[in-house]
Write a protein that holds these residues in place. Structure first.
Motif, PDB file in Angstrom:
ATOM      1  N   ARG A  74     -10.186   7.167   9.389  1.00 32.31           N
ATOM      2  CA  ARG A  74      -9.458   7.537   8.094  1.00 32.31           C
ATOM      3  C   ARG A  74      -8.736   8.903   8.367  1.00 32.31           C
ATOM      4  N   ALA A 128       0.868   5.326  -1.689  1.00 28.85           N
ATOM      5  CA  ALA A 128       0.058   6.611  -2.255  1.00 28.85           C
ATOM      6  C   ALA A 128      -0.069   6.627  -3.691  1.00 28.85           C
ATOM      7  N   GLY A 135       5.945   1.282   1.489  1.00 24.32           N
ATOM      8  CA  GLY A 135       4.585   1.857   1.602  1.00 24.32           C
ATOM      9  C   GLY A 135       4.358   1.652   3.442  1.00 24.32           C
ATOM     10  N   VAL A 136       3.088   1.976   3.657  1.00 22.81           N
ATOM     11  CA  VAL A 136       2.592   1.713   4.970  1.00 22.81           C
ATOM     12  C   VAL A 136       3.121   1.157   5.782  1.00 22.81           C
ATOM     13  N   GLU A 192       4.316   4.800  12.070  1.00 26.03           N
ATOM     14  CA  GLU A 192       4.922   5.808  11.864  1.00 26.03           C
ATOM     15  C   GLU A 192       4.776   7.182  12.445  1.00 26.03           C
ATOM     16  N   SER A 234       0.366  -1.162   0.147  1.00 17.96           N
ATOM     17  CA  SER A 234      -0.315   0.005  -0.311  1.00 17.96           C
ATOM     18  C   SER A 234       1.190   1.204  -0.067  1.00 17.96           C
ATOM     19  N   ARG A 285      -1.320  11.044   8.254  1.00 15.74           N
ATOM     20  CA  ARG A 285      -0.312  11.194   8.076  1.00 15.74           C
ATOM     21  C   ARG A 285      -0.343  10.600   6.065  1.00 15.74           C
ATOM     22  N   GLU A 286      -1.123  10.391   5.559  1.00 15.63           N
ATOM     23  CA  GLU A 286      -1.358  10.511   4.172  1.00 15.63           C
ATOM     24  C   GLU A 286      -0.626  11.792   3.851  1.00 15.63           C
ATOM     25  N   ASN A 287      -1.662  13.090   3.956  1.00 11.21           N
ATOM     26  CA  ASN A 287      -1.163  13.740   3.001  1.00 11.21           C
ATOM     27  C   ASN A 287       0.013  14.912   4.193  1.00 11.21           C
ATOM     28  N   TRP A 298      -5.595   8.708   9.678  1.00 15.24           N
ATOM     29  CA  TRP A 298      -4.386   7.917   8.861  1.00 15.24           C
ATOM     30  C   TRP A 298      -4.420   9.310   7.342  1.00 15.24           C
ATOM     31  N   ALA A 299      -5.433  10.184   7.372  1.00 19.17           N
ATOM     32  CA  ALA A 299      -4.906  11.210   6.775  1.00 19.17           C
ATOM     33  C   ALA A 299      -4.437  12.535   6.953  1.00 19.17           C
ATOM     34  N   SER A 346       3.140  14.724   2.505  1.00 23.20           N
ATOM     35  CA  SER A 346       4.081  14.653   1.405  1.00 23.20           C
ATOM     36  C   SER A 346       3.049  16.077   0.130  1.00 23.20           C
TER      37      SER A 346
END
Lengths: 482, 482
Positions: free
Chosen positions: B328, B137, B154-155, B255, B135, B334-336, B331-332, B338
């Motif tokens: 969610r 980005a 990935g994560v 993370e 998984s 972390r995922e945002n 996670w957002a 970048s």
């Protein structure tokens, strides 16, 4: 430059006491574990450090003397035994590289030298509240260098992988005496080609592994062990999939055993007892789940899953170990399978793997084919179902001993051909060594063999290391291939 | 034999429509994802089958035209972009190898062709009640061939490993147009050298990966996600070790994120919100545990472990996601990370890994060294602590844009030198490609580099594939090395 010049040079490298030339001193190092091969060597050389290993390699290269690396000498395919004839060789015994260089609990890693035994690594890890999951019958003698060189498997592959999966770092002496080292234990490192996995499983033919960094894991504190009667291998495969789905990834053993195997254990091992009343089941599975920490409710989850499996007809009976003594007793049934067969006598042994879904059909079909030619043989079939790995042994019941050597090529050929037909491998965990080196060309494509030979030629261009093993660099000079 | 002869031959192999030569058609394939490299090619060639790939390779070899394999073109180091100058090359785009050849739920395996996207593999697995754990980005565009060629991370590396760990089988077209294939998905196979791990992460320089067999896993049904405030990275390392010990191996994300990173996310991403009152914490950790089946009591076990961690001062605050929406949202954050940095502007990026225990000291020391030279820079440090992987980005705050290209070599050199000093890697998951090919000789020993070059020369002796990447076979002819 004579052999005695070389031996004097080696004695200067490692000390005179560590260059053993007397036949009596060398005997144990020149005979393989199964007593199948007895090799010849100029000396057994026992360096104590990586630098000494490198010096030995450089001297041997100058003198054109082959090097056969050896660890605990517990391999099953003659990989650590020098050839009888051929160019002169030494056995490079790594038993004096004895240090555990570091153990980092927060990092979950350990760095150990080639001569440390598997059991010593297990114990060092346990004393730091960590698990070194590699576990195999020979663990008291098998060494770090040996398990890396052979990519050893064992009973915990299902959860933790083979040795290759556990290796985070290696230190290797190459044929020119240079040392490449990557022992930091990084979990991620995408800087160039992955050479470490290539040396793991290369059976001493590419270089000398002098140290390794292994992954460690949390110690399991909750363990559930069960002996499960199943009607047939197909039910075992369904149970395997069901348990992973419903109880999860704590599944660390899923060992299949046919009735004949179990009966041999009951016959030859005094304390062995099946945990059910009545006849031994047609097929048994030893299941073990484990988890670190507390409160994972493993037992309830396993019981719930088994109840459904019984309803669906995949399971006929289940015995859960109620305590550690019962757990040991269940494991003894599995662990004594090889010992019981030794008491029974000679058999044709095969260590094969198959796609898991193909196991049931393979077991039925291979037996049918064997019986067509040799109707009286006894089939002993057991192994690590979760890894698709069967130990498939054929006892030549009703066949004259004088016939055994004559039928072996045909019989084993039939087994291996059937394995290949079902998409399997003729060596799941024991390796190729010398025993199967001649078979390899039959079961690998010419394209793949050519790649293997080119790798050997690139890394060990003078065929210094362990000639006659794996790809037979000596039989087919590498120059012919490129 | 002219270039147009080759293009005609290739058109016969793959169909005229799949040999694209117009600049406008090629543009997207010749520019790397970050817009840093724009290459040149005779054509972008799009075969649809392994046989077509092999035919294209054979033709290019005859004409002496290099081949640059390309998947989703989402790599971050220019590995899939041809060079500007140099001998002529084609881009071999694998996007039309689109089949999922098989998916075996009982076997926990899937066989997919190079052009299938990661998301498509995930979805196919999920529809069979299985997890494909890779998984990242770019998963909507990144392909099977690309993630294998780059050993993508990935994560979920912490629990399931990198792509190399997930690959059970590969099909590869070699430089002579031969195909080697081992897609049966065997869990154990000790028959010769492990060539599969060598191709994984070789970044298109050794051969063309046309299909792969991946491990699948049970779908997680119980998931616990927490945002955790910790005082410093050392506390995060202790928490990591503690959670593995007490809650076990279901830990699948850990993370780390520094305050500056979190503040950028809060500034640029509209819905982002820290789940605590007050200031964003100095350091945060996103923790996720997951398990298949039911009844693992994950939440209670995590809460119990966190309570102890708070008592011991490793944790200041914990917010557990109460439902999927909250999960969610965590996670957002972390995922945002970048994306938020993209809004903020240019930075010097470093994708490094370190021994986990060295992370706290590295973070402190590297910042101190950077500030000695460039006191005003902004440090954005986040990443996969459980894998020792940091994304360590330096924003040139307070430095004139005209200076940026001038200071880059010194600044990145300082970061990479510090990483090397702490035993780390200058490329944890992005690879070497073109961006770091010049750096490799600085951070690898001559012995290791020589081995890498010999491997390249053995497998791709004419340097047909992806010149100028990874080991720079073109700059240093292989013949010099052997």
């Amino acid at each position: 430059m004579s052999a005695s010049d070389l031996l004097r040079s080696l004695a200067r490298c490692v000390g005179e006491a560590h260059v053993r030339c007397a036949e009596s001193e060398m005997a144990a190092f020149l005979l393989d574990w199964r007593g199948r091969y007895r090799g010849r060597a100029l000396a057994v050389v026992q360096p104590a450090t990586t630098d000494e290993v490198a010096a030995v390699v450089r001297h041997c290269r100058v003198y054109g003397v082959h090097i056969v690396p050896q660890g605990g000498n517990t391999g099953l395919v003659g990989g650590a035994t020098p050839l009888e004839e051929q160019a002169p060789a030494i056995v490079l015994h790594l038993g004096r590289l004895r240090r555990i260089r570091s153990l980092e609990p927060q990092e979950f890693t350990v760095v150990a030298e080639a001569g440390v035994t598997v059991r010593e690594v297990q114990e060092a890890a346990r004393s730091a509240n960590r698990l070194f999951p590699l576990s195999l019958a020979s663990e008291g003698s098998a060494t770090v260098g040996g398990v890396c060189a052979t990519n050893a498997g064992g009973v915990h592959v299902l959860r933790y992988g083979t040795t290759r999966d556990l290796v985070l770092g290696l230190e290797v002496v190459l044929a020119d005496g240079s040392v490449i080292s990557s022992l930091q234990g990084l979990r991620k490192d995408n800087t160039g080609y992955a050479w470490k996995p290539l040396f793991v499983g290369s059976e001493g033919t590419l270089g000398v592994i002098t140290a390794a960094t292994f992954k460690l894991f949390p110690l399991s504190t909750e363990v559930v062990t069960a002996w499960v009667a199943v009607p047939d291998p197909a039910a075992a495969v369904r149970l395997f999939s069901w348990l992973r789905e419903t109880v999860g990834e704590g599944l660390e053993a899923f060992e299949l055993m046919g009735r004949t195997t179990l009966e041999l254990v009951l016959k030859h091992i005094p304390q062995a007892r099946v945990p059910f009343s009545g006849e031994p089941p047609a097929w048994s599975v030893l299941v073990e789940f484990a988890e670190a920490g507390r409160g994972a409710q493993l037992q309830e989850r396993v019981e719930r899953a088994m109840t459904v499996a019984i309803e669906r007809g995949w399971v006929q009976d289940v015995a859960l170990a109620a305590n550690e003594a019962q757990r040991r007793a269940l494991w003894a049934l599995r662990e004594n399978a090889s010992e019981a067969q030794r008491f029974e006598g000679f058999s044709f042994k095969h260590d094969v793997s198959l796609p898991i879904r193909a196991l049931p059909e393979f077991i039925a079909e291979c037996e049918a084919r064997l019986r067509r030619h040799w109707p009286t043989v006894t089939l002993v079939c057991f192994g690590h179902l979760g890894d698709g790995n069967l130990h498939y042994n054929v006892f030549p019941t009703g066949i004259e001993p004088a016939q055994w050597p004559l039928i072996e090529p045909r019989l084993s050929g039939l087994v291996h051909d059937t394995v290949a037909e079902f998409g399997g491998s003729i060596s799941a965990e024991h390796g190729i060594g010398r025993l199967k080196a001649e078979l390899l060309p039959r079961y690998k494509s010419e394209e793949e063999l050519s790649l293997l030979r080119r790798l050997k030629a690139a890394i060990d261009p003078e065929n210094l290391f362990n000639p006659g093993k794996v790809v037979r660099g000596d039989d087919r000079p590498c120059s012919e291939e490129t």
